[in-house]
Write a protein that holds these residues in place. Structure first.
Motif, PDB file in Angstrom:
ATOM      1  N   HIS A  10      12.298  31.216  67.697  1.00 26.79           N
ATOM      2  CA  HIS A  10      13.455  32.413  67.671  1.00 26.79           C
ATOM      3  C   HIS A  10      13.744  32.127  69.825  1.00 26.79           C
ATOM      4  CE1 HIS A  10      16.015  35.228  67.213  1.00 26.79           C
ATOM      5  NE2 HIS A  10      15.528  35.933  68.401  1.00 26.79           N
ATOM      6  N   LEU A  11      15.174  31.426  69.867  1.00 28.23           N
ATOM      7  CA  LEU A  11      15.411  31.183  71.780  1.00 28.23           C
ATOM      8  C   LEU A  11      16.866  31.522  71.445  1.00 28.23           C
ATOM      9  CD1 LEU A  11      12.888  27.624  72.075  1.00 28.23           C
ATOM     10  CD2 LEU A  11      12.857  30.982  72.978  1.00 28.23           C
ATOM     11  N   PRO A  12      17.108  32.308  71.148  1.00 31.97           N
ATOM     12  CA  PRO A  12      19.028  32.584  71.073  1.00 31.97           C
ATOM     13  C   PRO A  12      19.638  32.255  72.476  1.00 31.97           C
ATOM     14  CG  PRO A  12      18.163  34.627  71.011  1.00 31.97           C
ATOM     15  CD  PRO A  12      16.823  33.591  71.511  1.00 31.97           C
ATOM     16  N   GLU A  13      19.074  31.962  74.277  1.00 30.66           N
ATOM     17  CA  GLU A  13      19.256  31.408  75.133  1.00 30.66           C
ATOM     18  C   GLU A  13      19.803  29.885  74.820  1.00 30.66           C
ATOM     19  OE1 GLU A  13      15.480  31.406  75.734  1.00 30.66           O
ATOM     20  OE2 GLU A  13      16.524  33.130  75.199  1.00 30.66           O
ATOM     21  N   LEU A  14      18.794  29.663  74.298  1.00 30.72           N
ATOM     22  CA  LEU A  14      18.875  28.198  73.983  1.00 30.72           C
ATOM     23  C   LEU A  14      20.348  27.824  73.154  1.00 30.72           C
ATOM     24  CD1 LEU A  14      17.745  25.229  75.240  1.00 30.72           C
ATOM     25  CD2 LEU A  14      16.299  25.237  72.817  1.00 30.72           C
ATOM     26  N   GLU A  15      20.457  28.697  71.556  1.00 27.74           N
ATOM     27  CA  GLU A  15      21.254  28.556  71.240  1.00 27.74           C
ATOM     28  C   GLU A  15      22.738  28.701  71.755  1.00 27.74           C
ATOM     29  OE1 GLU A  15      23.210  30.567  66.938  1.00 27.74           O
ATOM     30  OE2 GLU A  15      21.778  31.450  67.971  1.00 27.74           O
ATOM     31  N   ALA A  16      22.601  29.345  72.684  1.00 23.20           N
ATOM     32  CA  ALA A  16      23.697  29.673  73.378  1.00 23.20           C
ATOM     33  C   ALA A  16      23.668  28.698  74.118  1.00 23.20           C
ATOM     34  CB  ALA A  16      23.843  30.425  74.141  1.00 23.20           C
ATOM     35  N   TYR A  17      23.521  27.631  74.167  1.00 25.78           N
ATOM     36  CA  TYR A  17      23.413  26.642  75.279  1.00 25.78           C
ATOM     37  C   TYR A  17      23.929  25.525  74.413  1.00 25.78           C
ATOM     38  CZ  TYR A  17      21.888  22.680  78.093  1.00 25.78           C
ATOM     39  OH  TYR A  17      22.085  21.261  78.736  1.00 25.78           O
ATOM     40  N   TYR A  18      23.514  25.500  73.745  1.00 29.20           N
ATOM     41  CA  TYR A  18      23.642  24.183  71.942  1.00 29.20           C
ATOM     42  C   TYR A  18      25.227  24.558  71.864  1.00 29.20           C
ATOM     43  CZ  TYR A  18      24.287  22.937  67.786  1.00 29.20           C
ATOM     44  OH  TYR A  18      25.009  21.936  66.680  1.00 29.20           O
ATOM     45  N   HIS A  19      25.647  26.199  71.764  1.00 27.28           N
ATOM     46  CA  HIS A  19      27.175  26.089  71.904  1.00 27.28           C
ATOM     47  C   HIS A  19      27.920  25.385  72.331  1.00 27.28           C
ATOM     48  CE1 HIS A  19      26.681  27.278  67.664  1.00 27.28           C
ATOM     49  NE2 HIS A  19      25.954  28.297  68.099  1.00 27.28           N
ATOM     50  N   ARG A  20      27.851  26.202  73.918  1.00 25.89           N
ATOM     51  CA  ARG A  20      28.154  25.442  75.595  1.00 25.89           C
ATOM     52  C   ARG A  20      28.190  24.178  75.928  1.00 25.89           C
ATOM     53  NH1 ARG A  20      24.883  29.431  77.984  1.00 25.89           N
ATOM     54  NH2 ARG A  20      24.229  27.825  79.018  1.00 25.89           N
ATOM     55  N   MET A  21      26.980  23.479  75.619  1.00 26.14           N
ATOM     56  CA  MET A  21      27.246  21.541  75.068  1.00 26.14           C
ATOM     57  C   MET A  21      27.939  20.940  73.758  1.00 26.14           C
ATOM     58  SD  MET A  21      25.697  21.051  77.565  1.00 26.14           S
ATOM     59  CE  MET A  21      26.620  21.765  78.353  1.00 26.14           C
ATOM     60  N   ARG A  22      28.477  22.238  72.926  1.00 23.48           N
ATOM     61  CA  ARG A  22      28.543  21.608  71.854  1.00 23.48           C
ATOM     62  C   ARG A  22      30.834  21.148  71.904  1.00 23.48           C
ATOM     63  NH1 ARG A  22      30.896  23.615  68.074  1.00 23.48           N
ATOM     64  NH2 ARG A  22      30.088  25.460  68.223  1.00 23.48           N
ATOM     65  N   GLU A  23      31.153  22.675  72.919  1.00 28.89           N
ATOM     66  CA  GLU A  23      31.898  22.907  73.311  1.00 28.89           C
ATOM     67  C   GLU A  23      32.472  21.434  74.809  1.00 28.89           C
ATOM     68  OE1 GLU A  23      33.174  26.949  74.993  1.00 28.89           O
ATOM     69  OE2 GLU A  23      31.979  27.836  73.057  1.00 28.89           O
ATOM     70  N   GLU A  24      31.611  21.325  75.540  1.00 33.37           N
ATOM     71  CA  GLU A  24      31.670  20.382  76.719  1.00 33.37           C
ATOM     72  C   GLU A  24      31.783  18.837  75.674  1.00 33.37           C
ATOM     73  OE1 GLU A  24      28.850  19.053  79.955  1.00 33.37           O
ATOM     74  OE2 GLU A  24      29.385  20.920  80.315  1.00 33.37           O
ATOM     75  N   TYR A  25      31.381  18.513  74.613  1.00 33.39           N
ATOM     76  CA  TYR A  25      31.146  17.334  74.118  1.00 33.39           C
ATOM     77  C   TYR A  25      32.017  17.070  73.378  1.00 33.39           C
ATOM     78  CZ  TYR A  25      26.680  15.996  76.512  1.00 33.39           C
ATOM     79  OH  TYR A  25      25.578  16.097  76.998  1.00 33.39           O
TER      80      TYR A  25
END
Length: 323
Positions: A193-208
């Protein structure tokens, strides 16, 4: 209703070929029973060269489960991607997807045991690049069209049942794993359970500019065993839970996190810790958890005890959750 899982890794520290064969058959019986009672998925995983006979071939096991069931999914969580030939893995997953009518879920991780890489002659330092190649190859292979692979033109047939491709998630608990999932437009499945990693994943999705979602585990997802007398079960079978906990602990080191994290060194410590829980049917039904993970054959648990756990779960917990 909670998402329900029956987990098998088929560990048996004291196994003979005969007893291990029997354990595998019991696992299939329990999978069939769980299928008939509405459990959502059978979960299994991959580890190699472990002294306690940990299952090394999750897709072979998945095929046997599909042959014994009608509706339940099988989640391979996780396959150690860089240890597999990408073309052969694409074929194997496609065949299992066809065989099951789309019931296979694959979580692709890179593992956390360098000794598994050494045993298979795979360079641990190249695991990220190999995982990238694997995911790229699977995506291209499942189109059924020709593509370039390691400088040559290849084609993988048959196409899978599920379109555009079988459910494939990227597993891991690192920024590199989250970034990889985002880059390939695949769902991300953190192992903790790593909410900060989920947020990072979504930021990267937006970037890609890719689509995707995160299947974040709950803050607490204990491994469960159901018993009418938890005190008796801990007294008689607690060493089986402790064996698995200590095995996972032995695989952790600086920068390496195994899927199950326990620091317990005794059965009493393990019980107090709560990573493994033995609950009555009433206690289990009242947990209110998002997901319930039953681990009936944990650490070489005697098959009869594992059977009792599954039967109690299916007959006295699931009806209340559905109701």
């Amino acid at each position: 209703m909670a998402f329900t899982v029956v987990r098998f890794n088929l560990v048996d520290p004291a196994a003979t070929p005969e007893s291990l064969s029997s354990r595998y058959r019991v696992a299939l019986e329990l999978a069939s029973y769980a299928d008939g009672h509405g459990v959502d998925t059978v979960q299994t995983e991959e580890h190699h060269g472990v002294a306690d006979n940990w299952l090394p071939s999750p897709f072979t096991f998945a095929g046997a489960v599909f042959g014994a069931t009608r509706r339940i999914a099988v989640t391979v969580s996780a396959v150690i991607g860089p240890l597999h030939d990408p073309l052969r893995l694409a074929e194997d997953i496609a065949v299992l997807d066809l065989l099951s009518g789309g019931r296979l879920i694959t979580v692709a991780g890179i593992g956390y045991r360098p000794e598994e890489y050494a045993a298979h002659g795979v360079d641990w330092r190249r695991r990220g690049a190999l995982q990238d190649e694997l995911l790229e190859t699977l995506s291209a292979a499942w189109t059924g069209e020709e593509f370039t692979y390691r400088g040559r033109r290849v084609r993988v047939t048959p196409r899978p049942y599920t379109q555009p491709h079988p459910l494939l998630l990227v597993g891991g608990s690192s920024m590199a794993a989250a970034r990889r999932a985002a880059r390939f437009g695949l769902p991300f499945f953190p192992s903790a359970h790593l909410p900060e990693l989920e947020a990072y994943y979504h930021r990267m999705r937006e970037e890609y500019g890719t689509e995707g979602y995160c299947m974040m585990p709950a803050a607490e997802t204990p491994l469960l065993h159901i018993s009418e007398d938890p005190d008796r079960t801990w007294a008689e079978y607690g060493e089986h839970f402790l064996h698995e906990a200590r095995t996972y602990a032995s695989w952790q080191s600086s920068g390496i996190r195994s899927a199950v994290r326990s620091s317990a060194t005794t059965v009493d410590e393990l019980r107090a810790e709560g990573v493994y829980r033995v609950l009555t049917p009433d206690e289990c039904a009242g947990l209110g958890a998002e997901s319930l993970v039953l681990h009936p054959l944990c650490g070489g648990m005697p098959p009869d005890e594992g059977r009792r756990s599954v039967e109690l779960f299916c007959e006295r917990v699931l009806p209340r959750l559905k109701g």
